[in-house]
Structures are given as structure tokens and as C-alpha cells.
Write a protein that holds these residues in place. Structure first.
Motif, PDB file in Angstrom:
ATOM      1  N   LEU A 173       0.823  -1.209   0.000  1.00  0.00           N
ATOM      2  CA  LEU A 173       0.000   0.000   0.000  1.00  0.00           C
ATOM      3  C   LEU A 173       0.856   1.258   0.000  1.00  0.00           C
ATOM      4  CD1 LEU A 173      -2.814  -1.200   2.375  1.00  0.00           C
ATOM      5  CD2 LEU A 173      -3.208  -0.203   0.110  1.00  0.00           C
ATOM      6  N   ALA A 174       1.941   1.231   0.753  1.00  0.00           N
ATOM      7  CA  ALA A 174       2.839   2.397   0.766  1.00  0.00           C
ATOM      8  C   ALA A 174       3.389   2.641  -0.633  1.00  0.00           C
ATOM      9  CB  ALA A 174       3.969   2.181   1.761  1.00  0.00           C
ATOM     10  N   PHE A 175       3.761   1.575  -1.334  1.00  0.00           N
ATOM     11  CA  PHE A 175       4.253   1.729  -2.699  1.00  0.00           C
ATOM     12  C   PHE A 175       3.144   2.227  -3.619  1.00  0.00           C
ATOM     13  CE2 PHE A 175       4.479  -0.166  -6.955  1.00  0.00           C
ATOM     14  CZ  PHE A 175       5.570   0.544  -7.438  1.00  0.00           C
ATOM     15  N   ALA A 176       1.963   1.619  -3.541  1.00  0.00           N
ATOM     16  CA  ALA A 176       0.859   2.023  -4.415  1.00  0.00           C
ATOM     17  C   ALA A 176       0.516   3.495  -4.221  1.00  0.00           C
ATOM     18  CB  ALA A 176      -0.364   1.150  -4.146  1.00  0.00           C
ATOM     19  N   ARG A 177       0.536   3.963  -2.982  1.00  0.00           N
ATOM     20  CA  ARG A 177       0.212   5.368  -2.715  1.00  0.00           C
ATOM     21  C   ARG A 177       1.322   6.295  -3.198  1.00  0.00           C
ATOM     22  NH1 ARG A 177      -1.839   7.529   2.482  1.00  0.00           N
ATOM     23  NH2 ARG A 177      -2.457   9.129   0.986  1.00  0.00           N
ATOM     24  N   SER A 178       2.554   5.790  -3.284  1.00  0.00           N
ATOM     25  CA  SER A 178       3.624   6.622  -3.828  1.00  0.00           C
ATOM     26  C   SER A 178       3.429   6.846  -5.326  1.00  0.00           C
ATOM     27  CB  SER A 178       4.990   5.974  -3.574  1.00  0.00           C
ATOM     28  OG  SER A 178       5.214   4.852  -4.420  1.00  0.00           O
ATOM     29  N   VAL A 179       2.778   5.898  -5.990  1.00  0.00           N
ATOM     30  CA  VAL A 179       2.498   6.026  -7.419  1.00  0.00           C
ATOM     31  C   VAL A 179       1.221   6.838  -7.651  1.00  0.00           C
ATOM     32  CG1 VAL A 179       2.007   4.746  -9.551  1.00  0.00           C
ATOM     33  CG2 VAL A 179       3.688   3.865  -7.918  1.00  0.00           C
ATOM     34  N   GLU A 180       0.215   6.620  -6.809  1.00  0.00           N
ATOM     35  CA  GLU A 180      -1.073   7.310  -6.930  1.00  0.00           C
ATOM     36  C   GLU A 180      -1.419   7.976  -5.599  1.00  0.00           C
ATOM     37  OE1 GLU A 180      -3.903   5.083  -9.887  1.00  0.00           O
ATOM     38  OE2 GLU A 180      -3.149   3.628  -8.451  1.00  0.00           O
ATOM     39  N   PRO A 181      -0.731   9.042  -5.238  1.00  0.00           N
ATOM     40  CA  PRO A 181      -0.902   9.632  -3.902  1.00  0.00           C
ATOM     41  C   PRO A 181      -2.274  10.226  -3.641  1.00  0.00           C
ATOM     42  CG  PRO A 181       0.472  11.016  -5.296  1.00  0.00           C
ATOM     43  CD  PRO A 181       0.292   9.727  -6.025  1.00  0.00           C
ATOM     44  N   ASP A 182      -3.038  10.513  -4.679  1.00  0.00           N
ATOM     45  CA  ASP A 182      -4.344  11.149  -4.487  1.00  0.00           C
ATOM     46  C   ASP A 182      -5.503  10.160  -4.571  1.00  0.00           C
ATOM     47  OD1 ASP A 182      -3.113  13.679  -4.275  1.00  0.00           O
ATOM     48  OD2 ASP A 182      -3.054  13.860  -6.459  1.00  0.00           O
ATOM     49  N   ASP A 183      -5.207   8.876  -4.607  1.00  0.00           N
ATOM     50  CA  ASP A 183      -6.254   7.868  -4.740  1.00  0.00           C
ATOM     51  C   ASP A 183      -6.933   7.632  -3.394  1.00  0.00           C
ATOM     52  OD1 ASP A 183      -7.674   5.347  -4.950  1.00  0.00           O
ATOM     53  OD2 ASP A 183      -6.560   4.974  -6.793  1.00  0.00           O
ATOM     54  N   ASP A 184      -8.179   8.046  -3.279  1.00  0.00           N
ATOM     55  CA  ASP A 184      -8.912   7.922  -2.010  1.00  0.00           C
ATOM     56  C   ASP A 184      -9.161   6.465  -1.634  1.00  0.00           C
ATOM     57  OD1 ASP A 184      -9.019  10.651  -1.582  1.00  0.00           O
ATOM     58  OD2 ASP A 184     -10.957  10.881  -2.592  1.00  0.00           O
ATOM     59  N   ALA A 237       6.368   8.536 -12.954  1.00  0.00           N
ATOM     60  CA  ALA A 237       7.303   8.008 -11.962  1.00  0.00           C
ATOM     61  C   ALA A 237       8.611   7.543 -12.593  1.00  0.00           C
ATOM     62  CB  ALA A 237       6.651   6.854 -11.200  1.00  0.00           C
ATOM     63  N   VAL A 238       8.542   7.026 -13.832  1.00  0.00           N
ATOM     64  CA  VAL A 238       9.756   6.510 -14.474  1.00  0.00           C
ATOM     65  C   VAL A 238      10.427   7.537 -15.381  1.00  0.00           C
ATOM     66  CG1 VAL A 238       8.935   4.137 -14.341  1.00  0.00           C
ATOM     67  CG2 VAL A 238       8.499   5.460 -16.422  1.00  0.00           C
ATOM     68  N   GLY A 239       9.729   8.628 -15.651  1.00  0.00           N
ATOM     69  CA  GLY A 239      10.338   9.698 -16.428  1.00  0.00           C
ATOM     70  C   GLY A 239      10.252   9.541 -17.931  1.00  0.00           C
ATOM     71  N   HIS A 240       9.434   8.610 -18.407  1.00  0.00           N
ATOM     72  CA  HIS A 240       9.199   8.484 -19.847  1.00  0.00           C
ATOM     73  C   HIS A 240       7.847   7.809 -20.047  1.00  0.00           C
ATOM     74  CE1 HIS A 240      10.108   4.125 -19.830  1.00  0.00           C
ATOM     75  NE2 HIS A 240      11.043   4.439 -18.959  1.00  0.00           N
ATOM     76  N   THR A 241       7.302   7.928 -21.232  1.00  0.00           N
ATOM     77  CA  THR A 241       5.962   7.431 -21.502  1.00  0.00           C
ATOM     78  C   THR A 241       5.961   5.915 -21.655  1.00  0.00           C
ATOM     79  OG1 THR A 241       5.334   9.480 -22.612  1.00  0.00           O
ATOM     80  CG2 THR A 241       3.995   7.540 -23.079  1.00  0.00           C
ATOM     81  N   VAL A 242       5.048   5.262 -20.950  1.00  0.00           N
ATOM     82  CA  VAL A 242       4.836   3.824 -21.116  1.00  0.00           C
ATOM     83  C   VAL A 242       3.381   3.599 -21.503  1.00  0.00           C
ATOM     84  CG1 VAL A 242       6.685   3.051 -19.598  1.00  0.00           C
ATOM     85  CG2 VAL A 242       4.449   3.541 -18.629  1.00  0.00           C
ATOM     86  N   ALA A 243       3.167   2.678 -22.399  1.00  0.00           N
ATOM     87  CA  ALA A 243       1.823   2.389 -22.877  1.00  0.00           C
ATOM     88  C   ALA A 243       1.060   1.567 -21.842  1.00  0.00           C
ATOM     89  CB  ALA A 243       1.890   1.630 -24.195  1.00  0.00           C
ATOM     90  N   PRO A 244      -0.261   1.746 -21.774  1.00  0.00           N
ATOM     91  CA  PRO A 244      -1.056   0.881 -20.893  1.00  0.00           C
ATOM     92  C   PRO A 244      -0.868  -0.587 -21.250  1.00  0.00           C
ATOM     93  CG  PRO A 244      -2.368   2.730 -21.700  1.00  0.00           C
ATOM     94  CD  PRO A 244      -1.080   2.737 -22.489  1.00  0.00           C
ATOM     95  N   GLY A 245      -1.020  -1.444 -20.270  1.00  0.00           N
ATOM     96  CA  GLY A 245      -0.900  -2.878 -20.504  1.00  0.00           C
ATOM     97  C   GLY A 245       0.414  -3.430 -20.002  1.00  0.00           C
ATOM     98  N   VAL A 246       1.026  -4.302 -20.788  1.00  0.00           N
ATOM     99  CA  VAL A 246       2.245  -4.991 -20.357  1.00  0.00           C
ATOM    100  C   VAL A 246       3.365  -4.003 -20.060  1.00  0.00           C
ATOM    101  CG1 VAL A 246       4.019  -6.654 -21.009  1.00  0.00           C
ATOM    102  CG2 VAL A 246       1.654  -7.098 -21.598  1.00  0.00           C
ATOM    103  N   ASP A 247       3.510  -2.953 -20.875  1.00  0.00           N
ATOM    104  CA  ASP A 247       4.594  -1.994 -20.655  1.00  0.00           C
ATOM    105  C   ASP A 247       4.440  -1.295 -19.314  1.00  0.00           C
ATOM    106  OD1 ASP A 247       5.634  -2.679 -23.082  1.00  0.00           O
ATOM    107  OD2 ASP A 247       4.959  -0.871 -24.129  1.00  0.00           O
TER     108      ASP A 247
END
Length: 254
Positions: free
Chosen positions: A173-184, A232-242
Motif C-alpha cells: 500500500l505504501a508503494f501504491a500510494r507513492s504512485v497514486e498519492p491522491d487515490d482515495d 514516476a519513471v520519467g518516460h511514456t509507457v503504454a497501458p498494458g504490459v509496458d
């Protein structure tokens, strides 16, 4: 499955166990002493040991338990060379009757190449593939394999109870919130999980529906999550596997 009991082992493992009125079943018993104490404390015989993959923290107690109780050992055919001797080696689509439950075997490679899950009528024992708000490390497989394995689990009924084998929830959860900090959703789930751990209660089991709602590793097809991971990674990644691969790499470094 309403009567599965998590037996804590090592630092954060759970050995899932249940009694069907005649004998007990345990899943991934890394520690024989923990299981023996539960069996002897309740007067249960042990009928079956179900294994999801070969890692020692999931298999270390098998030989001692088999020698003591004569239990049948079931595990993945693809990993039998690295497992304790199997009485029944199973593969994707096989059926197993154990502890009053009929299970279908589901191949879910990624964490290890031969990893399997046991899917019951309303439950799944998924080893180290799916966690509460997370997924397993890719020790042997590739991101696309784990992505596909998680998709197979996501296709189960939303009410399916998920029995995974580590208490990783707060870290996930700590990691997930670091990626999406505004997710209620994540904020509320984290508060609930912290309360449970403060009371020395497990955060598991969970359900497929719950995990589809907020687990980022099950939402990598979403454009909003792909955008957050790209930031978070500093470049565009496509939805899905990437996005999944980038998210897993971020978690490995966290």
C-alpha cells in the motif's frame, strides 16, 4: 471456503490450513513446527499438502509433515524436480479433490515458471502470484507472463476469496500510494489495513473484486495509471504490459 486459518510462519508467511470434519489440509507449509502445533493442538490428522511452487519458504516443512502424518503431497508437475517428492503432480486444467473441496489447477507462471493456483468454487490459493495490493517478484518469468497470469486470476468471479501467502499489505500500500498519492480508495484501504495490523490481525484474505478495484498491478490497462507510472519513471509507457513491467521494476527498487 469459510474456515481457512492462516498459520503465521517466519517473518511474514501464512500457511493456509483448514479442517473438513475428518482431516486437515495445509497449503505451502514452509515450517513443519507451526503446522504440527496447530494439528496437535486441535487433534487434527493431516490428509493433504498442496504446493503452489518450489521456493523453500513454501516447501521446507513438507518432508517432516509427510513422515509424521502420511499426508499426500500435491504440487506442480512443471516444478517436480525442485520439489519434495510428489504423490500427485498436476498441471493446468487438472482437478484435485482435497479437504472437502474440488479444485481446478490454474497455471500462473511469472514468480516461478511452474507456479500454479488451486481454484475452488469460491476461493483461490494463489501462492506468491497475487498479493493484497501487489503481485509477486519475477524471479524466473517475464513481465508478459505475470501480466497474463494476473489476467487469468482477474477473470475469476469478483466474490472469489483470495488466499495469498505473505503479509505484504502495508508495504504494498505504501508503494501504491507513492504512485497514486491522491487515490482515495488506497487511502481508506491503508487506514483499514493499519488498524488490523495494530490489532495483530491479518489483512488477508481479500477478494478478486477488491483487488480489481484498487490493486495497481491489476489496473495497468488503465490510462490514468499508465500516466502515473510514466511520470514516476520519467518516460511514456503504454497501458498494458509496458505499464506492468515499469510498475514491477519500480516496486523492485522501492
Amino acid at each position: 471456503m469459510k474456515n481457512a486459518v492462516p498459520l503465521p510462519a517466519f517473518q511474514d508467511n501464512y500457511i493456509w490450513s483448514w479442517f473438513d470434519g475428518e482431516a486437515a489440509v495445509v497449503v505451502d507449509p514452509g515450517d513443519a513446527d507451526v503446522v504440527t502445533a496447530w494439528l496437535e493442538g486441535n487433534g487434527y490428522p493431516l490428509r493433504d499438502i498442496l504446493l503452489t511452487h518450489w521456493h523453500p519458504d513454501h516447501t521446507g516443512g513438507v518432508d517432516a509433515l509427510r513422515n509424521r502424518y502420511g499426508a499426500r503431497v500435491v504440487g506442480p508437475l512443471a516444478e517436480q524436480a525442485r520439489l519434495p517428492a510428489l504423490d500427485l503432480a498436476v498441471s493446468d486444467g487438472d482437478r484435485v479433490r482435497s479437504g472437502g473441496e474440488d479444485f481446478s489447477v490454474m497455471a500462473i507462471p511469472g514468480h516461478t515458471l511452474g507456479h500454479i493456483a488451486y481454484v475452488g468454487a469460491d476461493c483461490v490459493f494463489c501462492g506468491d502470484t497475487l498479493f493484497h495490493t501487489g503481485c509477486g517478484r519475477l524471479f524466473e518469468g517475464e513481465p508478459a507472463q505475470m501480466y497474463d497470469s494476473l489476467a487469468r486470476l482477474m477473470a475469476l468471479d469478483a466474490n472469489t476469496t483470495v488466499y495469498c501467502t505473505h503479509e505484504y499489505t502495508l508495504a504494498n500500500l505504501a508503494f501504491a500510494r507513492s504512485v497514486e498519492p491522491d487515490d482515495d480508495r488506497l487511502r481508506q484501504v491503508e487506514a483499514d489495513a493499519k488498524q488490523r495490523r495494530a490489532e495483530n490481525q491479518p489483512t488477508l484474505p481479500t477478494t478478486i473484486g477488491e483487488q480489481k478495484d484498487f490493486n495497481p498491478f491489476l489496473r495497468t490497462d488503465e490510462a490514468a495509471l499508465a500516466e502515473a507510472v510514466s511520470g514516476a519513471v520519467g518516460h511514456t509507457v503504454a497501458p498494458g504490459v509496458d505499464t506492468f513491467a515499469a510498475l514491477r521494476a519500480l516496486k523492485d527498487r522501492s
